[in-house]
Design a protein around this motif. Structure first.
Motif, PDB file in Angstrom:
ATOM      1  N   TYR A  36     -11.729 129.348 -88.470  1.00 31.85           N
ATOM      2  CA  TYR A  36     -11.286 128.966 -87.133  1.00 31.85           C
ATOM      3  C   TYR A  36     -11.729 127.532 -86.814  1.00 31.85           C
ATOM      4  O   TYR A  36     -10.959 126.739 -86.262  1.00 31.85           O
ATOM      5  CB  TYR A  36     -11.810 129.949 -86.093  1.00 31.85           C
ATOM      6  CG  TYR A  36     -11.320 129.689 -84.691  1.00 31.85           C
ATOM      7  CD1 TYR A  36      -9.961 129.568 -84.422  1.00 31.85           C
ATOM      8  CD2 TYR A  36     -12.204 129.570 -83.632  1.00 31.85           C
ATOM      9  CE1 TYR A  36      -9.502 129.330 -83.132  1.00 31.85           C
ATOM     10  CE2 TYR A  36     -11.754 129.336 -82.337  1.00 31.85           C
ATOM     11  CZ  TYR A  36     -10.402 129.221 -82.094  1.00 31.85           C
ATOM     12  OH  TYR A  36      -9.946 128.993 -80.819  1.00 31.85           O
ATOM     13  N   LEU A  52      -5.522 129.616 -91.751  1.00 33.08           N
ATOM     14  CA  LEU A  52      -4.918 130.735 -91.010  1.00 33.08           C
ATOM     15  C   LEU A  52      -4.689 131.932 -91.925  1.00 33.08           C
ATOM     16  O   LEU A  52      -4.916 133.087 -91.519  1.00 33.08           O
ATOM     17  CB  LEU A  52      -3.607 130.303 -90.356  1.00 33.08           C
ATOM     18  CG  LEU A  52      -3.745 129.366 -89.161  1.00 33.08           C
ATOM     19  CD1 LEU A  52      -2.394 128.777 -88.784  1.00 33.08           C
ATOM     20  CD2 LEU A  52      -4.377 130.091 -87.967  1.00 33.08           C
ATOM     21  N   ARG A  56      -6.322 135.556 -91.447  1.00 28.43           N
ATOM     22  CA  ARG A  56      -5.497 136.762 -91.363  1.00 28.43           C
ATOM     23  C   ARG A  56      -5.995 137.829 -92.337  1.00 28.43           C
ATOM     24  O   ARG A  56      -6.128 138.998 -91.994  1.00 28.43           O
ATOM     25  CB  ARG A  56      -4.031 136.440 -91.639  1.00 28.43           C
ATOM     26  CG  ARG A  56      -3.131 137.627 -91.366  1.00 28.43           C
ATOM     27  CD  ARG A  56      -1.665 137.333 -91.660  1.00 28.43           C
ATOM     28  NE  ARG A  56      -0.798 138.291 -91.035  1.00 28.43           N
ATOM     29  CZ  ARG A  56      -0.705 139.577 -91.375  1.00 28.43           C
ATOM     30  NH1 ARG A  56      -1.466 140.063 -92.335  1.00 28.43           N
ATOM     31  NH2 ARG A  56       0.129 140.385 -90.734  1.00 28.43           N
ATOM     32  N   ILE A  94      -2.681 134.987 -84.925  1.00 32.87           N
ATOM     33  CA  ILE A  94      -2.739 134.225 -86.174  1.00 32.87           C
ATOM     34  C   ILE A  94      -1.328 134.075 -86.741  1.00 32.87           C
ATOM     35  O   ILE A  94      -0.935 132.991 -87.186  1.00 32.87           O
ATOM     36  CB  ILE A  94      -3.687 134.895 -87.194  1.00 32.87           C
ATOM     37  CG1 ILE A  94      -5.140 134.823 -86.702  1.00 32.87           C
ATOM     38  CG2 ILE A  94      -3.532 134.260 -88.576  1.00 32.87           C
ATOM     39  CD1 ILE A  94      -6.116 135.686 -87.488  1.00 32.87           C
ATOM     40  N   ALA A 113      -3.681 128.630 -81.551  1.00 37.53           N
ATOM     41  CA  ALA A 113      -4.998 128.987 -82.079  1.00 37.53           C
ATOM     42  C   ALA A 113      -6.090 128.907 -81.008  1.00 37.53           C
ATOM     43  O   ALA A 113      -7.093 129.619 -81.085  1.00 37.53           O
ATOM     44  CB  ALA A 113      -5.347 128.087 -83.266  1.00 37.53           C
ATOM     45  N   PHE A 116      -7.197 132.190 -79.630  1.00 40.41           N
ATOM     46  CA  PHE A 116      -8.065 133.071 -80.412  1.00 40.41           C
ATOM     47  C   PHE A 116      -9.426 133.207 -79.746  1.00 40.41           C
ATOM     48  O   PHE A 116     -10.053 134.258 -79.811  1.00 40.41           O
ATOM     49  CB  PHE A 116      -8.296 132.542 -81.831  1.00 40.41           C
ATOM     50  CG  PHE A 116      -7.084 132.328 -82.694  1.00 40.41           C
ATOM     51  CD1 PHE A 116      -5.813 132.701 -82.298  1.00 40.41           C
ATOM     52  CD2 PHE A 116      -7.231 131.740 -83.933  1.00 40.41           C
ATOM     53  CE1 PHE A 116      -4.717 132.490 -83.121  1.00 40.41           C
ATOM     54  CE2 PHE A 116      -6.152 131.523 -84.768  1.00 40.41           C
ATOM     55  CZ  PHE A 116      -4.886 131.895 -84.363  1.00 40.41           C
TER      56      PHE A 116
END
Length: 128
Positions: A36, A52, A56, A94, A113, A116
């Motif tokens: 991240y 990413l 995932r 994601i 993002a 998140f």
């Protein structure tokens, strides 16, 4: 005596597998966190996509785990369903970001993002 030894070995293996499962979840969460940071800082679409994809994979793996706060809860308990829903939400976010990255839209992917963090914070309050 032989039965007692077998029982001791079985309990040891069971305890070790529980510890491994917990460390696997912790490893998955560490993988998500480190990737991240890369997602938020990179200027490379390829690096963004790779990070990413790593996130995932770790989130899909983590979804199968059990947070230590929920140890002993039934797999179909409300708390476990809530945990899995949080991971499903993250995976969906994601996927949205990855779709944008695959189109070469770096800034848009990074903007998705940013969401998140709220998902993480909400779920950490519940399960960490």
């Amino acid at each position: 005596m032989k039965k007692a030894l077998k029982a001791l070995v079985a309990l040891t293996l069971l305890g070790a597998s529980s510890a491994l499962m917990a460390s696997d979840l912790e490893t998955d969460m560490d993988t998500i966190a480190s990737n991240y940071k890369t997602v938020l800082k990179t200027d490379s679409v390829e690096t963004l996509k790779l990070s990413l994809e790593n996130m995932r994979a770790a989130a899909v793996s983590a979804e199968k785990g059990t947070p230590s706060k929920l140890k002993g809860k039934a797999h179909d308990s409300a708390e476990m369903k809530d945990f899995r829903q949080g991971m499903t939400t993250l995976i969906g976010q994601i996927d949205q970001s990855l779709a944008l990255a695959n189109q070469g839209k770096l800034e848009e992917a990074r903007k998705v993002a940013q969401e998140f963090k709220q998902t993480r914070d909400t779920n950490h309050k519940k399960f960490r």
